[in-house]
Design an enzyme around this catalytic site. Structure first.
Site, PDB file in Angstrom:
ATOM      1  N   GLU A 172       0.776  -1.212   0.106  1.00  8.26           N
ATOM      2  CA  GLU A 172      -0.159   0.092   0.085  1.00  8.26           C
ATOM      3  C   GLU A 172       0.762   1.198   0.031  1.00  8.26           C
ATOM      4  O   GLU A 172       0.416   2.399  -0.677  1.00  8.26           O
ATOM      5  CB  GLU A 172      -0.887   0.025   1.115  1.00  8.26           C
ATOM      6  CG  GLU A 172      -2.245  -0.854   0.992  1.00  8.26           C
ATOM      7  CD  GLU A 172      -1.858  -2.474   1.237  1.00  8.26           C
ATOM      8  OE1 GLU A 172      -0.652  -2.710   1.602  1.00  8.26           O
ATOM      9  OE2 GLU A 172      -2.732  -3.327   0.971  1.00  8.26           O
ATOM     10  N   HIS A 200     -11.419  -4.730   8.897  1.00  8.96           N
ATOM     11  CA  HIS A 200     -11.909  -4.451   7.433  1.00  8.96           C
ATOM     12  C   HIS A 200     -13.283  -3.692   7.573  1.00  8.96           C
ATOM     13  O   HIS A 200     -14.275  -4.110   6.711  1.00  8.96           O
ATOM     14  CB  HIS A 200     -12.301  -5.920   6.990  1.00  8.96           C
ATOM     15  CG  HIS A 200     -11.014  -6.716   6.779  1.00  8.96           C
ATOM     16  ND1 HIS A 200      -9.869  -7.132   7.701  1.00  8.96           N
ATOM     17  CD2 HIS A 200     -10.404  -6.987   5.495  1.00  8.96           C
ATOM     18  CE1 HIS A 200      -9.061  -7.806   7.014  1.00  8.96           C
ATOM     19  NE2 HIS A 200      -9.149  -7.794   5.682  1.00  8.96           N
TER      20      HIS A 200
HETATM   21  C1  TPP Z   1      -1.945  -4.502   3.973  1.00  5.03           C
HETATM   22  C2  TPP Z   1      -3.026  -5.439   3.267  1.00  5.03           C
HETATM   23  N1  TPP Z   1      -3.328  -5.284   1.938  1.00  5.03           N
HETATM   24  C3  TPP Z   1      -4.000  -6.131   1.270  1.00  5.03           C
HETATM   25  C4  TPP Z   1      -4.809  -7.289   1.955  1.00  5.03           C
HETATM   26  C5  TPP Z   1      -5.811  -8.139   1.318  1.00  5.03           C
HETATM   27  N2  TPP Z   1      -5.058  -9.455   1.100  1.00  5.03           N
HETATM   28  C6  TPP Z   1      -5.853 -10.339   2.087  1.00  5.03           C
HETATM   29  S1  TPP Z   1      -4.823 -11.726   2.052  1.00  5.03           S
HETATM   30  C7  TPP Z   1      -3.906 -11.216   0.745  1.00  5.03           C
HETATM   31  C8  TPP Z   1      -3.070 -12.080  -0.082  1.00  5.03           C
HETATM   32  C9  TPP Z   1      -2.134 -12.702   0.866  1.00  5.03           C
HETATM   33  O1  TPP Z   1      -1.191 -13.293   0.249  1.00  5.03           O
HETATM   34  P1  TPP Z   1       0.077 -14.041   0.908  1.00  5.03           P
HETATM   35  O2  TPP Z   1       0.875 -13.044   1.863  1.00  5.03           O
HETATM   36  O3  TPP Z   1       0.762 -14.924   0.077  1.00  5.03           O
HETATM   37  O4  TPP Z   1      -0.952 -15.277   1.828  1.00  5.03           O
HETATM   38  P2  TPP Z   1      -2.049 -16.104   1.471  1.00  5.03           P
HETATM   39  O5  TPP Z   1      -3.372 -15.609   1.187  1.00  5.03           O
HETATM   40  O6  TPP Z   1      -1.362 -16.776   0.053  1.00  5.03           O
HETATM   41  O7  TPP Z   1      -1.901 -17.242   2.142  1.00  5.03           O
HETATM   42  C10 TPP Z   1      -4.384  -9.789   0.436  1.00  5.03           C
HETATM   43  C11 TPP Z   1      -3.889  -8.896  -0.772  1.00  5.03           C
HETATM   44  C12 TPP Z   1      -4.551  -7.353   3.443  1.00  5.03           C
HETATM   45  N3  TPP Z   1      -5.170  -7.972   4.281  1.00  5.03           N
HETATM   46  N4  TPP Z   1      -3.780  -6.280   4.141  1.00  5.03           N
END
Ligand code: TPP
Ligand code: TPP
Ligand code: MG
Ligand code: MG
Lengths: 327, 331, 327, 331
Positions: free
Chosen positions: C59, C128
């Site tokens: 972000e 959220h």
């Molecule tokens: C700071 C932030 N940005 C965006 C999100 C939305 N979001 C939730 S899970 C996710 C993907 C996360 O990917 P990863 O770290 O690889 O974990 P995975 O879901 O694959 O376990 C996103 C973008 C968030 N929760 N927090």
């Protein structure tokens, strides 16, 4: 009672609590050298580099680490250097520290004192001068303090360190050298949560209530003195804390004066003055004999050049004029 | 009992744990489909070996921080499945009293200091928890699990640097499932070698097949021992795959055709079963283990579905000590 | 006029501006797949991966890069996914985007639209669900919009993209599927800065003024309907934008009704309702026949369990009771 | 003119620039001592070779982002010293109309998009400026200068990763003077090898003696050419030393005894002078160059000291187009 500077009062408060409680721990940039305003001078020598932790330039890590440490049993004092830099660690403070206890259903508290020196300090410009106390008052889970005097800085800082909540503790940069008598000997319970949230009536009067906090208290006192010379006696309330804030003290005062001015250094729009005025208008409408008045900064950033910078200052003269307008 | 027996016993135990995690999440998905779980559910189906291998061997007083995809980690750390299920259902008796839900699952009694709804936020928090341990002179370690998407947020640098600079007892585990939501992580991750990122921050690393539960456990134990010995943080890169969508309602159409199908062959639970079969564990025993997990989690589901709602008054509890607002009168 | 969803109205607004101006550019996570709420569906196919930039989870980089791009001639539309995640990029928005034009003495503007989907969305819990519009209204340099209807989302988003200031554009997550008629054919000047900042009177009435924005407008309309059935006709003002906000429209209305209720989904303490109430109390005290009233969320975080979550909702029933209380 | 002559001419020109930077900052420090400059001044004395070598060869339409210690970079990019000095004095005719001061010095006319009061904040901003160039199809490059303290903030990771992922035309320059304020950076920087950090993010690197102006320039030109050719970002590690305190009022007592004294021998201006002397440039010429710089900057000082204050009304200008608050009546 000794006269201490606001800076020294804060320093003594930290020392006192660190001596009493091994789990109190300071972290921030350049603390080993006394901190950028000297408010940690000599602490590394007494408490060592573990408890006076000189951090990398990583506000997010400083704040985030403090949250984790607090959940794991420590009582961190976080130094943000300038309140403006705390904007690099807002997720950590607002999404994490403020909410952890609640989100986790009370499984953990987050005892944390976040020192955020705020306010104008001659020619520091837009990124080193902000007063954002209203933001933190808006966030459930946070406590907010804004000491005006050396005694405030001693009492409120000791209390903040003891309180089990995350406290945003906003010292004012312009006040570091201000001196005042400080009673350090007060009984322990003075520093407990019970005393927190009480305003101080700095001067009694019946002509008008002026509510202020932080450096603006001194401007209000100056105005009060000028007015007193003309026989107009205003009541000056030093709010000391913004959450909780002493609604009862303000209500009591306007019951007497019928007039309310709230003044702060922060921008007026969305500032905490609006909360105070709105609360009084909602709950104590009948006590207001005149429309309430906010005297606050215009909604412009803070400039570097003194003349421009002064445009966001609310002066004692403006307060005097405000009081006269409400007569 | 000889070594082979011992390993077989342990592997069977870990498979049981993985089965429990899978069954828990399948029950949670059913509950979401049935509108009994209302918040988002991020299943870790296919990734259970990381949870089982990293978290199960931890001491109870070791600390754990997790992500939005944290059911498995939490169960593996020893949390009670019923309390967790109740939390997902938002019911009384949930670990967080119904205030957190899936994304904020936590059980401080077993050292599980919380999942987190903000990607990467747990990294600095974990460094701090480890800092508190070090200040106290304790010999616990802190484990911080995050995804491959989190490595592109600032806290990855800030938290690892912090842990390295202060030589803190923390194991950073990147559960690399190849995706961050709908985005293939490799498309937005400069350099690509996550171990190199950690090494450059002064954190020694290891990369393993995250679907091989015994390899995960062996590595986690080794790194954990080094950390416990006071040699500072470690980074553990566990390569795995998210067999389902990002959330329970995500059909994951963005993946190349057939990609996921191929990966089911690599299912860590099936791999464990195959090894156990070669080691002489009978089909009946394997099935019994699976059934036991199913039964446990269906019971948790039923328990949660029948549990009362939390008292509405509790919405006003645990906000803060100083300046707490009272519940409205008559509530 | 076609009926569009709030989501689709926003999507059409982006498409329209991107077709008109090559320098308009979207950046955020998962945009290539249509964005997390489908509000960018199909845009990658039309505009390509350069102009629909699917970003890493960063972000701070998304916001910071947008600031740099804006200063270098682009017109970025930043997608923050959830307003809560924008707390990872506050320095970039508040210390950089909001202040750059001023600090640099007008050498550069920062034309930037920051979309921050806000508000409660069943069982999304404390990280959220937040509504922090008051924060941004407090920051000089920022413009703040909070559309309530599909038409708002079309008009205000097109305008925001055209405005040369950083605009914090807060769509409400609960409204994505709300339908409404949208006039897309309005003349170009409709989307210029001139029209920005005007409230819409959703329903006229003389019994009480209810000021709302975002999803809370619909709650106010529900209350208005209930009250109308009892012959009580309230005036509902959809503020649409919080900075600038339409002070004149509110003042006009209370001149007629003598009564003011401000309602919002955000926490009351430090919320923008305080600003509106305080402003009316200061400047239009005589018009208020009754004390003003804020109906807002208590100062507690937002829970996951529906019953607890509902504690922070201000319902139509509560608004009805508020109106009756002021009679 | 042969190559040696050419190089000598260029070196002399660069030394002139370094002398101008030094003289500018010495004048600014005098002005601060005399309470004519009221905000903090962060002198780059000893680091001028980085500014001269990196920024002077840039095209005017190339973009530059700098730090709190940015006078040198700004002058080297071509900004007018008088306007800059007026800005430090907070006077009319300052680059920012007196609104920014030293820490926000900027001159958009020469592509200098601003110093920044927030450590590291310029990194993401620079990536974005480069992104805008790439979207437009331009062949400019963006240069982003930051200190060794900035590498511990999130934007270092986020901005370099962004630039690598999108292959953007940006040169990241770390001006490594060993200190972040009163803290020795090595004490709080995990790993320690800053190039490794950048490499791990997918950004190729180079490390040079930052007090050797010609080496700096040669490297900057080479990296800049690669970037302009569309091969993505580069990281340039320039090793230097901050000869004075963090600010003009910092006596820098926290440095080990003698450390700074030893480093004066490495003063880039003196090193350039020595090379020029060996190349046959006369003492008189060298002195003349120094005097010219002094004279120019004293004139800038005098000009600024005599310049009017900005109109107070201007405090209300350039806040925003929509929702701007008017200046009070009568102002
Ligand atoms: C700071 C932030 N940005 C965006 C999100 C939305 N979001 C939730 S899970 C996710 C993907 C996360 O990917 P990863 O770290 O690889 O974990 P995975 O879901 O694959 O376990 C996103 C973008 C968030 N929760 N927090
Ligand atoms: C985010 C942030 N944190 C802290 C500061 C205070 N600060 C100003 S300069 C500085 C040191 C910066 O060190 P470095 O990046 O090495 O640059 P140098 O001063 O050595 O040129 C610090 C800590 C700041 N301006 N911004
Ligand atoms: Mg992933
Ligand atoms: Mg440095």
């Amino acid at each position: 009672m000794p006269a201490l500077t606001y800076r020294e009062a804060g320093r003594q408060a930290v020392i006192a609590e660190m001596r009493l409680d091994q789990s109190v721990w300071c972290l921030g940039e350049d603390l080993g050298r006394g901190g950028v305003f000297g408010q940690y001078a000599g602490l590394e020598a007494e408490f060592g580099t573990d408890r006076i932790c000189s951090a990398p330039i990583s506000e997010a890590a400083i704040m985030g680490a403090a949250v984790g440490a607090a959940m794991a049993g420590a009582r961190p004092i976080v130094e943000m250097r300038f309140a403006d830099f705390a904007l690099c660690a807002v997720d950590e403070l607002v999404n994490q520290a403020a909410k952890a206890r609640y989100m986790f259903g009370g499984q953990s508290k987050v005892p944390l004192t976040v020192r955020e020196p705020m306010g104008m300090w001659r020619s520091s410009a837009a990124q080193h001068s902000q007063s954002l106390e209203a933001w933190y008052a808006h966030i459930p889970g946070l406590v907010v303090a804004a000491p005006a005097t050396a005694q405030d800085n001693y009492t409120l800082l000791r209390s903040s360190i003891r309180i089990d909540d995350p406290v945003v503790y906003m010292e004012h940069k312009h006040l570091w050298d201000f001196e005042g008598e400080v009673d350090e000997g007060a009984a322990d319970f003075e520093y407990g949560p019970e005393q927190f949230g009480k305003a101080h009536v700095m001067q009694e009067g019946d002509a008008c209530t002026i509510v202020a906090w932080s450096a603006q208290v001194h401007v209000a006192m100056e105005a009060a003195k000028t007015l007193a010379a003309d026989g107009v006696h205003v009541e000056v309330i030093n709010l000391r804390t913004l959450w909780p804030w002493d609604e009862a003290a303000v209500a009591r005062s306007i019951a007497k004066t019928g007039r309310l001015i709230v003044t702060h250094e922060a921008v007026g729009v969305g500032g905490f003055g609006g909360e105070i005025v709105a609360t009084m208008a909602e709950k104590h409408f009948d006590k207001l004999q005149r429309p309430p008045l906010r005297l606050t900064a215009p909604r412009i950033p803070i400039s570097y050049a003194p003349g421009l910078e002064n445009q966001v200052r609310v002066t004692a003269d403006q307060l005097v004029a405000g009081v006269m307008q409400l007569r | 009992m000889n070594q082979a027996n011992l390993d077989t016993a342990r592997l069977r135990e870990r498979r049981r744990l993985m089965l429990r995690i899978r069954a828990f999440e399948e029950a949670a998905i059913r509950a979401a489909d049935n509108k009994l779980v209302l918040g988002a559910i991020h299943p870790s189906v296919g990734q259970e070996a990381v949870a089982a291998g990293v978290c199960a061997p931890l001491r109870k007083d070791d600390l754990l921080l997790s992500t939005h995809r944290g059911h498995g980690h939490t169960l593996a750390k020893g949390a009670d499945a019923r309390a967790m299920m109740r939390e997902l259902f938002g019911r009384e008796g949930g670990n967080c009293g119904g205030k957190g839900g899936s994304m904020h699952i936590a059980d401080f009694d077993v050292g599980m200091l919380g999942a987190n709804g903000v990607v990467g936020a747990n990294i600095n928090i974990a460094a701090g928890a480890a800092h508190a341990i070090k200040l106290r002179g304790g010999d616990q370690i802190t484990v911080c699990i995050f995804g491959d998407g989190a490595v592109n947020r600032g806290p990855f640098l800030e938290g690892l640097n912090w842990a390295a600079a202060f030589k803190l007892p923390v194991l950073f585990v990147c559960e690399d499932n190849g995706y961050a939501s709908t985005t293939k992580s490799s498309a937005v991750t400069g350099g690509g070698d996550l171990c190199a990122r950690a090494e450059a921050l002064g954190v020694p690393t290891e990369s393993v097949d995250g679907n091989d539960v015994m390899a995960v456990e062996e590595t986690a134990l080794r790194l954990g021992a080094a950390i416990r010995a006071g040699t500072g943080p470690r980074f553990f890169h566990a390569r795995t795959y998210r067999l389902l969508g990002h959330t329970s309602v995500d059909p994951a159409k963005y993946r190349p055709d057939g990609e996921a199908d191929g990966k089911w062959a690599d299912d860590p639970i099936q791999r464990a079963a195959d090894l156990l079969t070669s080691a002489g564990v009978s089909e009946a025993e394997l099935t019994a283990d699976a059934n036991a997990a199913e039964t446990e989690m269906q019971a948790a589901y039923d328990d949660a579905a029948g549990a009362p709602w939390p008292s509405v008054r509790s919405a006003y509890d645990d906000v803060q000590d100083v300046g707490a607002v009272p519940a409205p009168q008559g509530l």
